[in-house]
Design a protein around this motif. Structure first.
Motif, PDB file in Angstrom:
ATOM      1  N   LYS A  31       0.833  -1.213   0.000  1.00  0.00           N
ATOM      2  CA  LYS A  31       0.000   0.000   0.000  1.00  0.00           C
ATOM      3  C   LYS A  31       0.870   1.267   0.000  1.00  0.00           C
ATOM      4  O   LYS A  31       0.468   2.302  -0.531  1.00  0.00           O
ATOM      5  N   LEU A  32       2.075   1.163   0.569  1.00  0.00           N
ATOM      6  CA  LEU A  32       2.969   2.325   0.604  1.00  0.00           C
ATOM      7  C   LEU A  32       3.315   2.805  -0.809  1.00  0.00           C
ATOM      8  O   LEU A  32       3.600   3.979  -1.024  1.00  0.00           O
ATOM      9  N   LEU A  33       3.284   1.877  -1.756  1.00  0.00           N
ATOM     10  CA  LEU A  33       3.635   2.240  -3.128  1.00  0.00           C
ATOM     11  C   LEU A  33       2.628   3.210  -3.744  1.00  0.00           C
ATOM     12  O   LEU A  33       2.935   3.896  -4.714  1.00  0.00           O
ATOM     13  N   LEU A  34       1.441   3.241  -3.194  1.00  0.00           N
ATOM     14  CA  LEU A  34       0.397   4.111  -3.762  1.00  0.00           C
ATOM     15  C   LEU A  34       0.308   5.466  -3.067  1.00  0.00           C
ATOM     16  O   LEU A  34      -0.499   6.310  -3.455  1.00  0.00           O
ATOM     17  N   TYR A  35       1.127   5.666  -2.053  1.00  0.00           N
ATOM     18  CA  TYR A  35       1.056   6.941  -1.329  1.00  0.00           C
ATOM     19  C   TYR A  35       1.255   8.132  -2.261  1.00  0.00           C
ATOM     20  O   TYR A  35       0.597   9.152  -2.130  1.00  0.00           O
ATOM     21  N   LYS A  36       2.220   8.007  -3.172  1.00  0.00           N
ATOM     22  CA  LYS A  36       2.504   9.186  -4.015  1.00  0.00           C
ATOM     23  C   LYS A  36       1.302   9.539  -4.889  1.00  0.00           C
ATOM     24  O   LYS A  36       1.019  10.713  -5.090  1.00  0.00           O
ATOM     25  N   ASN A  37       0.574   8.521  -5.360  1.00  0.00           N
ATOM     26  CA  ASN A  37      -0.648   8.796  -6.131  1.00  0.00           C
ATOM     27  C   ASN A  37      -1.716   9.410  -5.233  1.00  0.00           C
ATOM     28  O   ASN A  37      -2.415  10.330  -5.634  1.00  0.00           O
ATOM     29  N   ASP A  38      -1.833   8.894  -4.027  1.00  0.00           N
ATOM     30  CA  ASP A  38      -2.845   9.412  -3.094  1.00  0.00           C
ATOM     31  C   ASP A  38      -2.623  10.889  -2.795  1.00  0.00           C
ATOM     32  O   ASP A  38      -3.553  11.694  -2.820  1.00  0.00           O
ATOM     33  N   PHE A  39      -1.379  11.228  -2.510  1.00  0.00           N
ATOM     34  CA  PHE A  39      -1.093  12.627  -2.170  1.00  0.00           C
ATOM     35  C   PHE A  39      -1.213  13.527  -3.402  1.00  0.00           C
ATOM     36  O   PHE A  39      -1.634  14.675  -3.298  1.00  0.00           O
ATOM     37  N   HIS A  40      -0.864  12.986  -4.550  1.00  0.00           N
ATOM     38  CA  HIS A  40      -1.070  13.762  -5.783  1.00  0.00           C
ATOM     39  C   HIS A  40      -2.562  14.022  -5.978  1.00  0.00           C
ATOM     40  O   HIS A  40      -2.970  15.150  -6.301  1.00  0.00           O
ATOM     41  N   ASN A  41      -3.375  12.982  -5.768  1.00  0.00           N
ATOM     42  CA  ASN A  41      -4.827  13.129  -5.949  1.00  0.00           C
ATOM     43  C   ASN A  41      -5.416  14.104  -4.939  1.00  0.00           C
ATOM     44  O   ASN A  41      -6.370  14.819  -5.248  1.00  0.00           O
ATOM     45  N   LEU A  42      -4.821  14.142  -3.760  1.00  0.00           N
ATOM     46  CA  LEU A  42      -5.286  15.102  -2.756  1.00  0.00           C
ATOM     47  C   LEU A  42      -5.045  16.532  -3.257  1.00  0.00           C
ATOM     48  O   LEU A  42      -5.912  17.403  -3.137  1.00  0.00           O
ATOM     49  N   LYS A  43      -3.856  16.738  -3.861  1.00  0.00           N
ATOM     50  CA  LYS A  43      -3.546  18.070  -4.412  1.00  0.00           C
ATOM     51  C   LYS A  43      -4.568  18.448  -5.479  1.00  0.00           C
ATOM     52  O   LYS A  43      -5.104  19.559  -5.476  1.00  0.00           O
ATOM     53  N   ALA A  44      -4.840  17.494  -6.368  1.00  0.00           N
ATOM     54  CA  ALA A  44      -5.794  17.755  -7.463  1.00  0.00           C
ATOM     55  C   ALA A  44      -7.183  18.061  -6.910  1.00  0.00           C
ATOM     56  O   ALA A  44      -7.844  19.010  -7.355  1.00  0.00           O
ATOM     57  N   ALA A  45      -7.603  17.269  -5.934  1.00  0.00           N
ATOM     58  CA  ALA A  45      -8.952  17.449  -5.378  1.00  0.00           C
ATOM     59  C   ALA A  45      -9.067  18.787  -4.646  1.00  0.00           C
ATOM     60  O   ALA A  45     -10.079  19.481  -4.774  1.00  0.00           O
ATOM     61  N   LEU A  46      -8.025  19.153  -3.928  1.00  0.00           N
ATOM     62  CA  LEU A  46      -8.053  20.432  -3.186  1.00  0.00           C
ATOM     63  C   LEU A  46      -8.193  21.607  -4.141  1.00  0.00           C
ATOM     64  O   LEU A  46      -9.016  22.506  -3.935  1.00  0.00           O
ATOM     65  N   LYS A  47      -7.381  21.562  -5.205  1.00  0.00           N
ATOM     66  CA  LYS A  47      -7.435  22.662  -6.179  1.00  0.00           C
ATOM     67  C   LYS A  47      -8.794  22.705  -6.847  1.00  0.00           C
ATOM     68  O   LYS A  47      -9.339  23.779  -7.101  1.00  0.00           O
ATOM     69  N   ALA A  48      -9.341  21.534  -7.118  1.00  0.00           N
ATOM     70  CA  ALA A  48     -10.652  21.483  -7.770  1.00  0.00           C
ATOM     71  C   ALA A  48     -11.730  22.050  -6.855  1.00  0.00           C
ATOM     72  O   ALA A  48     -12.627  22.760  -7.307  1.00  0.00           O
ATOM     73  N   VAL A  49     -11.618  21.739  -5.575  1.00  0.00           N
ATOM     74  CA  VAL A  49     -12.610  22.237  -4.608  1.00  0.00           C
ATOM     75  C   VAL A  49     -12.556  23.761  -4.544  1.00  0.00           C
ATOM     76  O   VAL A  49     -13.584  24.444  -4.550  1.00  0.00           O
ATOM     77  N   ILE A  50     -11.343  24.289  -4.532  1.00  0.00           N
ATOM     78  CA  ILE A  50     -11.178  25.746  -4.425  1.00  0.00           C
ATOM     79  C   ILE A  50     -11.627  26.441  -5.709  1.00  0.00           C
ATOM     80  O   ILE A  50     -12.297  27.467  -5.686  1.00  0.00           O
ATOM     81  N   SER A  51     -11.224  25.821  -6.856  1.00  0.00           N
ATOM     82  CA  SER A  51     -11.525  26.489  -8.131  1.00  0.00           C
ATOM     83  C   SER A  51     -12.879  26.095  -8.706  1.00  0.00           C
ATOM     84  O   SER A  51     -13.326  26.668  -9.696  1.00  0.00           O
ATOM     85  N   GLY A  52     -13.511  25.101  -8.112  1.00  0.00           N
ATOM     86  CA  GLY A  52     -14.816  24.651  -8.598  1.00  0.00           C
ATOM     87  C   GLY A  52     -14.728  23.863  -9.886  1.00  0.00           C
ATOM     88  O   GLY A  52     -15.714  23.710 -10.605  1.00  0.00           O
TER      89      GLY A  52
ATOM     90  N   ARG B 153      -4.102   6.919 -11.030  1.00  0.00           N
ATOM     91  CA  ARG B 153      -4.550   5.617 -10.540  1.00  0.00           C
ATOM     92  C   ARG B 153      -3.425   4.622 -10.708  1.00  0.00           C
ATOM     93  O   ARG B 153      -2.606   4.807 -11.604  1.00  0.00           O
ATOM     94  N   PRO B 154      -3.360   3.584  -9.908  1.00  0.00           N
ATOM     95  CA  PRO B 154      -4.245   3.172  -8.820  1.00  0.00           C
ATOM     96  C   PRO B 154      -4.063   4.069  -7.583  1.00  0.00           C
ATOM     97  O   PRO B 154      -3.048   4.748  -7.447  1.00  0.00           O
ATOM     98  N   THR B 155      -5.030   4.003  -6.707  1.00  0.00           N
ATOM     99  CA  THR B 155      -4.986   4.823  -5.503  1.00  0.00           C
ATOM    100  C   THR B 155      -5.724   4.115  -4.377  1.00  0.00           C
ATOM    101  O   THR B 155      -6.546   3.228  -4.644  1.00  0.00           O
ATOM    102  N   LEU B 156      -5.410   4.495  -3.159  1.00  0.00           N
ATOM    103  CA  LEU B 156      -6.105   3.901  -2.009  1.00  0.00           C
ATOM    104  C   LEU B 156      -7.326   4.729  -1.627  1.00  0.00           C
ATOM    105  O   LEU B 156      -8.079   4.366  -0.740  1.00  0.00           O
ATOM    106  N   LEU B 157      -7.493   5.865  -2.308  1.00  0.00           N
ATOM    107  CA  LEU B 157      -8.596   6.768  -1.962  1.00  0.00           C
ATOM    108  C   LEU B 157      -9.846   6.440  -2.771  1.00  0.00           C
ATOM    109  O   LEU B 157      -9.748   5.915  -3.880  1.00  0.00           O
ATOM    110  N   GLU B 158     -10.988   6.795  -2.213  1.00  0.00           N
ATOM    111  CA  GLU B 158     -12.246   6.698  -2.962  1.00  0.00           C
ATOM    112  C   GLU B 158     -12.358   7.996  -3.756  1.00  0.00           C
ATOM    113  O   GLU B 158     -12.824   9.017  -3.252  1.00  0.00           O
ATOM    114  N   LEU B 159     -11.922   7.956  -4.997  1.00  0.00           N
ATOM    115  CA  LEU B 159     -11.837   9.199  -5.765  1.00  0.00           C
ATOM    116  C   LEU B 159     -13.197   9.837  -6.027  1.00  0.00           C
ATOM    117  O   LEU B 159     -13.305  11.058  -6.106  1.00  0.00           O
ATOM    118  N   ASP B 160     -14.229   9.006  -6.140  1.00  0.00           N
ATOM    119  CA  ASP B 160     -15.570   9.553  -6.424  1.00  0.00           C
ATOM    120  C   ASP B 160     -16.053  10.471  -5.311  1.00  0.00           C
ATOM    121  O   ASP B 160     -16.826  11.395  -5.549  1.00  0.00           O
TER     122      ASP B 160
END
Lengths: 157, 316
Positions: free
Chosen positions: B75-96, B105-112
């Motif tokens: 699971k540690l191998l997917l951390y970099k994707n998870d944190f990248h996706n967090l960056k993307a999601a945060l920016k999307a939330v702010i910018s709408g 992908r793959p990721t450990l997060l529920e992207l939906d």
């Protein structure tokens, strides 16, 4: 039943039990590795099956030793011998080489054969090398079997 | 160690060994570089693939999960994707905007549900490894509206979390993987910050620090300029990487990837354990990266020598 008889029967039980456990663990491990390969490439089934069989022999050696021991003391055949305590100990100790070596070599052979499954997975044409390497471990189980049988046959009853 | 622990994932490792033939080899890459047209390259790739589906990291991950679904090391191998996706999601939330196209992908997060969780500030719904960082980054981003600062916080947290969680598994392979990842990220960050003249506060946030690269020393060297930074790096086990970075950031990136591949190769001969599984994932990731580099280089008209120079070391 004399104490000697009880000790001798414990010896027979240990031979079958420990060697059997060693084989079960070994065969189970190779089976896991083999299943991994077959799930990707079912055509390799026959090649990995040979490797899976190899650690199974220790259990047979244990069984053979137990049968010989039981027949020597007359449990098999219906003419149970009156064994002294020292004779009982002698039979128990005689069973130990195949019991202990069978347990350990079964597990170790399982690990070697599972590594051999890796060879078959990557380079099926070198399958024989994996078999030879795993079979080398067998030598020590055979030596232990030989010693156990020689001792059992040479204990005066 | 017990027999069962010693021989963990025997089926997965055997399956991975059977799958290694599907990985790109140095010979394959050589042929792809020599291919005169895109069509020829694609036909070579199709021939390599045979009747199987195209190699993707998602399919590799799903394959590994079939054999080791509970493996914390993997699971540690997917951390970099998870944190990248967090960056993307945060920016999307702010910018709408819709973050979907920026997700990895793959990721450990529920992207939906990731954006929704961030919007509702429902941080406990996030996996533990990303929870605190998400909260801190959201607060920082909404307070400062500085995307670069929030990104640096997340990047640094990604590395620190990876290091801590790798230590927690006690797996030497994953600890080394985390250390290499940390060193690569910190050296890159320190160099960029040094070039851009970033201040102490920014560096404190952006640099994670680790066993071989002491955080305070690295920050102090970066603040004193690139020459001081290289002088400091010369005293660490990463002097070779630093020399390459001085010459070219591209060469440094290649060194980082090759160091991880060297680590992966050390697990290739093992018959049990999570290491060969992790190594297979790293190998697939590197193979795909080589294909991406090759495509970009060809599109930009790079010559054969440049392409060959940029190709990462391969597993098989």
């Amino acid at each position: 039943m004399t104490n000697g008889m009880v000790l001798a029967i414990i010896g027979a039980a240990l031979a079958a039990l420990l060697a059997g456990i060693g084989s079960a663990k070994g065969v189970g491990l190779v089976g896991e590795a083999a299943a991994g390969v077959v799930s990707v490439d079912p055509s390799k089934f026959s090649k990995v099956l040979i490797l899976q069989l190899l650690p199974g022999t220790q259990g047979l050696y244990g069984l053979l030793t137990a049968i010989i021991l039981l027949s020597r003391i007359g449990v098999i055949g219906g003419n149970a011998v009156d064994l002294s305590t020292s004779q009982g100990w002698a039979f128990l100790v005689a069973a130990l080489p195949i019991a202990i070596v069978g347990l350990i070599s079964g597990m170790v052979q399982g690990k070697t054969a599972a590594a051999g499954v890796g060879i078959t997975a990557k380079k099926p044409e070198h399958n024989g090398k994996g078999i030879i390497m795993a079979a080398m471990v067998e030598t020590y189980a055979i030596l232990a079997l030989l010693i156990s049988i020689l001792m059992i046959y040479n204990i005066e009853v | 160690m017990s027999f069962k622990k010693e021989t963990k994932y025997a089926d997965g490792v055997a399956a991975v060994k059977a799958m290694e033939s599907t990985l790109l080899t140095a010979g394959d890459i050589e042929q792809l570089i020599s291919a005169s047209t895109k069509a020829e390259a694609e036909s070579l790739l199709n021939a390599k693939r045979g009747s199987g589906e195209a190699l993707s990291l998602e399919s590799v991950w799903s394959f590994l999960q079939d054999y080791a679904p509970d493996c914390a090391e993997l699971k540690l191998l997917l951390y970099k994707n998870d944190f990248h996706n967090l960056k993307a999601a945060l920016k999307a939330v702010i910018s709408g905007k819709e973050p979907e196209r920026y997700y990895l992908r793959p990721t450990l997060l529920e992207l939906d549900t990731l954006s929704g969780i961030l919007l509702k500030k429902d941080y406990p719904a996030l996996p533990e490894h990303i929870r605190d960082t998400a909260e801190r980054a959201y607060e920082l981003l909404t307070r400062t509206m500085d995307g670069q600062l929030a990104d640096s916080l997340i990047d640094s947290a990604a590395v620190s979390t990876l290091l801590n969680d790798a230590e927690r598994t006690g797996n030497d392979f994953m600890i080394k993987y985390a250390e290499l990842t940390e060193a690569a990220a910190d050296i890159k960050t320190a160099y960029r910050c040094s070039v851009m003249g970033k201040n102490t506060a920014f560096l404190e946030l952006a640099v994670a620090g680790g066993k071989d690269l002491e955080k305070d020393q690295l920050i102090s060297a970066a603040l004193s300029g690139t020459e001081s930074l290289f002088e400091y790096l010369d005293t660490t086990p990463y002097s070779e990487a630093a020399a390459l970075l001085k010459r070219s950031p591209v060469a440094f990136e290649k060194w980082c990837d090759d160091a991880v591949m060297e680590l992966a190769e050390s697990a290739r001969l093992l018959s049990f354990g999570s290491e060969p599984l992790a190594a297979y994932y790293i190998a697939a990731e590197t193979g795909l990266k080589n294909l991406r580099i090759l495509t970009v280089c060809r599109e930009s008209g790079a010559d054969r020598e440049t392409i060959t120079e940029r190709m990462r070391r391969l597993y098989v």
